[in-house]
Design an enzyme around this catalytic site. Structure first.
Site, PDB file in Angstrom:
ATOM      1  N   LYS A   1     -57.021 -34.018  72.699  1.00 41.59           N
ATOM      2  CA  LYS A   1     -57.993 -33.746  73.757  1.00 41.59           C
ATOM      3  C   LYS A   1     -59.212 -32.988  73.205  1.00 41.59           C
ATOM      4  O   LYS A   1     -60.309 -33.105  73.738  1.00 41.59           O
ATOM      5  CB  LYS A   1     -57.359 -32.924  74.882  1.00 41.59           C
TER       6      LYS A   1
HETATM    7  C1  PLP Z   1     -53.288 -36.802  76.726  1.00 39.28           C
HETATM    8  C2  PLP Z   1     -52.326 -37.128  75.656  1.00 39.28           C
HETATM    9  C3  PLP Z   1     -51.859 -38.447  75.441  1.00 39.28           C
HETATM   10  C4  PLP Z   1     -52.236 -39.600  76.340  1.00 39.28           C
HETATM   11  O1  PLP Z   1     -53.588 -39.981  76.238  1.00 39.28           O
HETATM   12  P1  PLP Z   1     -54.286 -40.829  77.402  1.00 39.28           P
HETATM   13  O2  PLP Z   1     -55.722 -40.817  77.069  1.00 39.28           O
HETATM   14  O3  PLP Z   1     -53.996 -40.086  78.696  1.00 39.28           O
HETATM   15  O4  PLP Z   1     -53.685 -42.187  77.404  1.00 39.28           O
HETATM   16  C5  PLP Z   1     -51.005 -38.674  74.365  1.00 39.28           C
HETATM   17  N1  PLP Z   1     -50.594 -37.669  73.567  1.00 39.28           N
HETATM   18  C6  PLP Z   1     -51.015 -36.381  73.746  1.00 39.28           C
HETATM   19  C7  PLP Z   1     -50.498 -35.322  72.848  1.00 39.28           C
HETATM   20  C8  PLP Z   1     -51.890 -36.069  74.787  1.00 39.28           C
HETATM   21  O5  PLP Z   1     -52.291 -34.792  74.965  1.00 39.28           O
END
Ligand code: PLP
Length: 476
Positions: free
Chosen positions: A120
């Site tokens: 993120k």
């Molecule tokens: C948010 C997240 C995901 C999923 O990503 P999306 O964009 O919601 O499909 C996968 N792994 C981690 C560690 C995340 O924080």
């Protein structure tokens, strides 16, 4: 470059006008009017650019209302080796997203070296700087209200800490996050960051956010905004590392690669889809889910059947515990030939708790053109994958990355490099690492002892009015 809504009912907007908002007024999601194309000459020239340079070249194609020199400054401040310093030993932090080769043709692209150790950060770090810039230009302020079960809240807080014109009010379920995750968020002392622990579940936190946002008068008066997964700039920022990963895993632009993506809200893999549409030579986009397999079901059967919160499993890859993928509408808009009438018809069903079935429509045949395949990984797969990577490669991976690697192995094709997106570091999910390996996960040095730092958090009942009162008290 103008941005249009997937439901066709909103006037085209500039980038800066959609940056701070969420949904379009007609309930749709914003996308660029057309996807900019990358020429062979550009692809050749981009191959050796450092991360920030590459990001600038890609963002310039989508953003024409921020001056080039300003955009360059924002990008360079976002993607520094210092902010993304938590790389594996032996990896170069200057790469921002280093590539680790597990075996010939199978790689991990590390997206979790940022301040909060999850992917993120890749988008949020840029978002913080973009927000601060656009707010300053407009003499405006924003109060970001969000709910988190872990990764999103901390990435937003680390990106927005100390930013002018921005306050963050982040709700989290009291006592339900790991001690490490709590320490990450609650130990922030910046006066513009407010943690609110709600004595309830994550879904209750999210309901409070919705209730506050649905009060139009309160929302306008207190300038309530969001940084959730549907934000276009987040998707945009994520396009960059697909190009970076491609260059790192290939020698020439004649080669194809596949990407395996652990998916929840479809934000990460949506960026991969757009990179492909721009002309990046992608062979397959491999979508991996955990036990919450709504998206895997769609790509296998053509039926999209979102489920309610009560039908969502709590798993050991919690950031993928999602049964209604908020960015999926963007992909479906492209799949149906960008016809907003079709999207409106399909989401009339989704928005009232229903599902849709593309079998018998012309769109099902087009799925193949978009290069998606999918698979699913469950708790036992996760443990086995974490163990195997530890034994064979002496590398520790987190639970989400393990889901993607499991599905990547199933979908590998001879002669095509497979790049698995590594989305978090194992220290965030210590309990499962203990279960898989019988030892504690590695912890990057500057996180030593964070659980002992003083914490700043307000604990409250699940009460919409109490949250509103808190915001009012802290907005003067
Ligand atoms: C948010 C997240 C995901 C999923 O990503 P999306 O964009 O919601 O499909 C996968 N792994 C981690 C560690 C995340 O924080």
């Amino acid at each position: 470059m103008k941005y249009i809504s997937t439901r066709g009912g909103a006037a085209p907007q500039n980038f800066s006008d959609i940056l701070l908002g969420g949904l379009a007024a007609d309930g749709g999601l914003y996308l660029p009017e057309t996807y900019p194309q990358v020429s062979a000459a550009e692809l050749a020239e981009w191959r050796d650019l450092p991360y920030a340079g590459l990001a600038l070249r890609i963002l310039e194609k989508f953003i024409d209302d921020i001056p080039a020199a300003t955009l360059q400054n924002l990008v360079e401040r976002s993607y520094t080796a210092d902010a993304f310093r938590h790389a594996r030993p032996g990896c170069n932090a200057n790469d921002i997203t280093p590539l680790t080769t597990l075996e010939p043709g199978l790689h991990l692209l590390e997206l979790s070296n940022g301040p909060t150790l999850a992917f993120k950060d890749m988008a949020m770090q840029l978002l913080g700087n973009l927000f601060e810039h656009v707010l300053a230009e407009r003499g405006a302020t924003i109060n970001i209200l969000g709910a988190t079960s872990g990764d999103t809240g901390s990435a937003a807080e680390y990106a927005m800490r100390g930013k002018h014109g921005v306050r963050v009010f982040m709700l989290s379920p009291h006592g339900l996050m790991s001690a490490f995750q709590r320490a990450q968020m609650y130990s922030l002392q910046e006066p513009n960051i407010f943690n609110i622990a709600i004595e309830a579940m994550f879904d209750d936190c999210q309901d409070i956010v919705k209730a506050v946002s649905n009060d139009a008068a309160f929302k306008a008066k207190y300038k309530i905004g969001a940084v959730n997964s549907i934000n276009w700039a987040r998707v945009l920022a994520q396009i960059v590392y697909y190009f970076k990963g491609y260059f790192a895993a290939t020698r020439s632009n004649d080669e194809l690669v596949s990407f395996a993506v652990p998916s929840g809200n479809f934000g990460n893999i949506c960026a991969g889809h757009i990179a492909h549409q721009m002309g990046l030579p992608i062979h397959r986009l491999v979508l991996a889910t955990n036990e919450n397999d709504v998206l895997d079901e769609f790509f296998r059967t053509g039926v999209y059947r979102p489920r309610g919160a009560s039908d969502t499993w709590v798993t050991s890859s919690p950031s993928m515990d999602i049964s209604k993928a908020s960015n999926f509408e963007r992909f479906v808009f492209d799949l149906v030939g960008r016809d907003p009438a079709v999207v409106r018809e399909l989401w009339a069903k989704v928005d009232t708790g229903g599902s849709f079935d593309l079998n018998g429509t012309p769109y099902i045949a087009r799925l193949a053109d978009f290069r998606f395949v999918s698979g699913k990984s469950i708790h036992a797969d996760r443990l086995a994958t974490i163990r195997a990577v530890w034994q064979q490669h002496q590398l520790m991976i987190d639970t989400h990355t393990a889901d993607a690697l499991k599905v990547a192995r199933e979908q590998r094709e001879a002669g095509i490099p497979m790049i698995v997106l590594e989305t978090a570091q194992p220290v965030k999910f210590a309990e499962t690492i203990q279960e898989a390996l019988g030892c504690d996960p590695l912890r990057p040095a500057d996180f030593d002892g964070i659980e002992k730092l003083p914490q700043r958090v307000a604990v409250m009942k699940a009460d919409v009015q109490a949250v509103k009162d808190f915001i009012v008290r802290h907005c003067t």
